[in-house]
Each structure stands twice: as structure tokens, then as C-alpha cells.
Write an enzyme that holds these catalytic residues in place. Structure first.
Site, PDB file in Angstrom:
ATOM      1  CD  GLN A 249     -15.888  10.663  13.708  1.00 25.47           C
ATOM      2  OE1 GLN A 249     -14.835  10.057  13.547  1.00 25.47           O
ATOM      3  NE2 GLN A 249     -16.946  10.096  14.297  1.00 25.47           N
TER       4      GLN A 249
ATOM      5  CB  ALA B   4     -10.112   5.461   8.768  1.00 26.08           C
ATOM      6  CG  HIS B   5     -12.549   7.290  12.804  1.00 25.45           C
ATOM      7  ND1 HIS B   5     -13.880   7.556  12.998  1.00 25.45           N
ATOM      8  CD2 HIS B   5     -12.462   5.970  12.581  1.00 25.45           C
ATOM      9  CE1 HIS B   5     -14.568   6.436  12.913  1.00 25.45           C
ATOM     10  NE2 HIS B   5     -13.723   5.467  12.665  1.00 25.45           N
ATOM     11  CG  ASN B   6      -9.871   7.169  16.808  1.00 24.94           C
ATOM     12  OD1 ASN B   6     -11.049   7.179  16.469  1.00 24.94           O
ATOM     13  ND2 ASN B   6      -9.385   8.013  17.710  1.00 24.94           N
TER      14      ASN B   6
END
Length: 344
Positions: A202, A243-245
Site C-alpha cells: 500500500q 478503506a484504501h482510496n
């Protein structure tokens, strides 16, 4: 030092801070805020919800924040303004007993030589600030906070005890992040392959705008490639998973226990109630409201109020009957369709 000597203001002083009119004695002194039911003669109260209007006649408050209409029916001291709840929010900070941080770096803090710490920052016990990190003017880092390598904490931001900020995170000005929050941990990025799951590095970061508040034990994952973004003025409650993004728009408010899957973009001015859940890669328009326990599985392109599920609580015997009927719906629909076909 007692409370009244620490916090004591005349009604005229309070009115000037919220652009209110004083009805009654402008020199009357107030040393705290309380509800209409519990306030005593040295306390300020407020009436924001009409349901509590029945307490106005019997309250012992020294003064009450009231709308012009409500003030007409009240014989005591009042601060009169259009939005009493906003007035209460503003004045509440005058009576906040939260201890102030002590400027300087505590002897037990661990600060990397390459970190840049403004001389007006308050760095508490056992804080860890890693290489290349920047801590701006007026920042307060309470005990046990970790600021990772190359992260930035903006002016007047307050991190409560045991907040963890990973590497490569940027936090704006005047933010508040409560205990246990984790900012910039790895997103849930995994690729299936021979032998099981393979972790995806990540390599993005997290960008947090100005005036954001993040509740206790909320987790905001770093981006997989681009950054996760929490834009200016957003307010996040406790126990939220981002969560990511994910991108959270300006001024959006999110209540407790919400989960937002990766790469979903939520617009500005949205309100998301508790326990709502979002699938990934969705786009939510500005000014959308999601009701409690709402399950969002597709993008929303128009502002409005949305809900899903059956939130009604009922006796278990009744719920079991409803569950049986729900399982019968598909068969009933097929039978109905067959009857309609037979009639034609």
C-alpha cells in the site's frame, strides 16, 4: 481554583460572542452550562428542541438561549438569537474543562533528530515522532501518540492519547483526532494466487483536510496507489472503518460503526447514520443522507434521503413468522405471474 472563578462571564460578554440580544440583566454572571432540568442559578441553558419546552417554565437556570418567539414567553434572563443550538455549541468551549497541553517536549518523548517540531507545540509523555515528520505551531500531541516518518501535523491540531499516525500522512489545521484512532494503516489489498493470498504493498498515503474531527478507534487506511482523502470539515464518529482510496467530501458527517469499502467516493455535505455499509468503487452525490443500517451497493447520483433494510424491532415470535414469509416471496411472485399470464 473552583469552577466559577475559572469560568465566569456576564450575559453581555456571552451575547457578544454569538451576536445575541440580552433580555434581562446584562451584568448577570454565568459560570457553566446545563440542561433546563438540572441548571442552577449560575448556569446557562438552551432550548433547541421544542419537546423540551415544557421545562422552560420551571427551569432554575440563570439565563436561557432562546429564539425570539420562545423568549416572548419567558420571564427570566435570556440570550435571544435565531439558532440557540449553534449558540450553545459556540459558548460550550468557554466552559470546557479539558486540560491544556504544556508547551514543550516531555522528557520521555522520543523525537528523531530530523523531525521538525515548532517551539509552540505541546509534546506529551512517551510520544514518538519519527524521521522527517513535521509538527506545526500550536499542535498538541498527548501521551503515547506516534507520528510516523515524513508525516505532517498541521497548526493547532490536537491528537489525544495513543493516536497512531503512520508514515506519509498529512493532517491539516485545527483537526481533532481522538484516542485509539489509526491513520494510514495498510488497506486490505490482497491478490489470490497459488499458495493463498499475496499482499499488495500500500504505497499511497492519507490526506486529511482542515477542521476535521475523527472519533476514537476509527481506522483510516492509506491508499493502495493514490491517497485516501478526508476533506475539510468532515466529522467522523467513533469506530468507523474507511478503506484504501476512499474519498470523503467536505463537511460530510459519519456516525458510529459505518464501514466504507475501497475506492468509494462520498460527496460533500452528506450525512451517514450509524451502521451503514458501503460496497467498493461507488460514487455518492453531494447532500445525500443514508439512514441507519443502510446498505449501499450501487452509486447514488441524486441528493436525497435513502434507506434500506427492515429496521423495525419486533417480538421474536413475530420476527420468525416474517422470516418465513420472506422466504416464500419468490414462489409467491412466480405464482402471481402465472395467474396473470393465464388471465391474458
Amino acid at each position: 481554583m473552583n469552577e466559577s472563578s475559572s469560568y465566569s462571564y456576564s450575559l453581555a460578554e456571552l451575547a457578544s460572542r454569538i451576536d445575541a440580544l440580552v433580555k434581562g440583566d446584562p451584568d448577570y454572571r454565568i459560570d457553566g452550562i446545563a440542561t433546563l432540568q438540572t441548571a442552577t442559578a449560575d448556569k446557562l441553558s438552551f432550548l433547541a428542541n421544542p419537546a423540551y419546552g415544557r421545562y422552560l417554565e420551571s427551569t432554575e437556570a440563570g439565563a436561557v438561549l432562546l429564539t425570539p418567539k420562545a423568549a416572548e414567553q419567558f420571564s427570566g434572563n435570556a440570550l435571544v438569537l435565531a439558532n440557540p443550538y449553534l449558540g450553545y455549541a459556540t459558548l460550550s468551549h468557554l466552559f470546557d474543562p479539558c486540560p491544556r497541553g504544556q508547551v514543550g517536549i516531555h522528557d520521555s518523548a522520543v523525537v528523531h533528530p530530523s523531525a521538525c517540531i515548532d517551539s509552540t507545540a505541546a509534546i506529551g509523555a512517551r510520544v514518538v515522532i519519527e524521521a522527517g515528520a513535521q509538527v506545526a505551531a500550536g499542535v498538541r500531541l498527548d501521551a503515547g501518540v506516534v507520528v510516523g516518518a515524513d508525516s505532517v501535523v498541521g497548526e493547532q491540531t490536537h491528537l489525544f492519547p495513543n493516536v497512531v499516525v503512520y508514515h506519509g500522512v498529512t493532517i491539516g489545521k485545527r483537526c481533532i483526532i481522538h484516542s485509539g484512532a489509526v491513520i494510514g494503516g495498510d488497506g486490505f489489498g490482497l491478490a489470490p494466487g497459488p499458495g493463498g493470498w499475496h499482499k499488495i504493498a500500500q504505497i499511497g498515503g492519507v490526506l486529511i483536510g482542515d477542521d476535521v474531527e475523527i472519533g476514537s478507534n476509527t481506522s483510516i487506511d492509506r491508499g493502495a496507489l493514490d491517497n485516501t482523502e478526508i476533506r475539510a470539515g468532515a466529522k467522523l464518529d467513533n469506530l468507523i472503518q474507511i478503506a484504501h482510496n476512499v474519498v470523503i467530501g467536505e463537511g460530510t458527517a459519519i456516525a458510529s460503526c459505518v464501514g466504507i469499502s475501497g475506492s468509494t467516493k462520498i460527496g460533500k455535505g452528506c450525512i451517514i447514520a450509524g451502521q451503514a455499509g458501503f460496497a467498493g468503487h461507488l460514487s455518492i452525490a453531494d447532500n445525500v443522507q443514508i439512514m441507519g443500517q443502510g446498505t449501499v451497493t450501487k452509486s447514488i447520483t441524486e441528493p436525497g434521503v435513502y434507506s434500506s433494510g427492515a429496521g423495525a424491532v419486533m417480538p421474536v415470535r413475530e420476527w420468525r413468522k416474517q422470516a418465513v414469509r420472506f422466504r416464500q416471496l419468490d414462489n409467491m411472485a412466480k405464482r402471481l405471474k402465472q395467474l396473470e399470464n393465464n388471465q391474458t
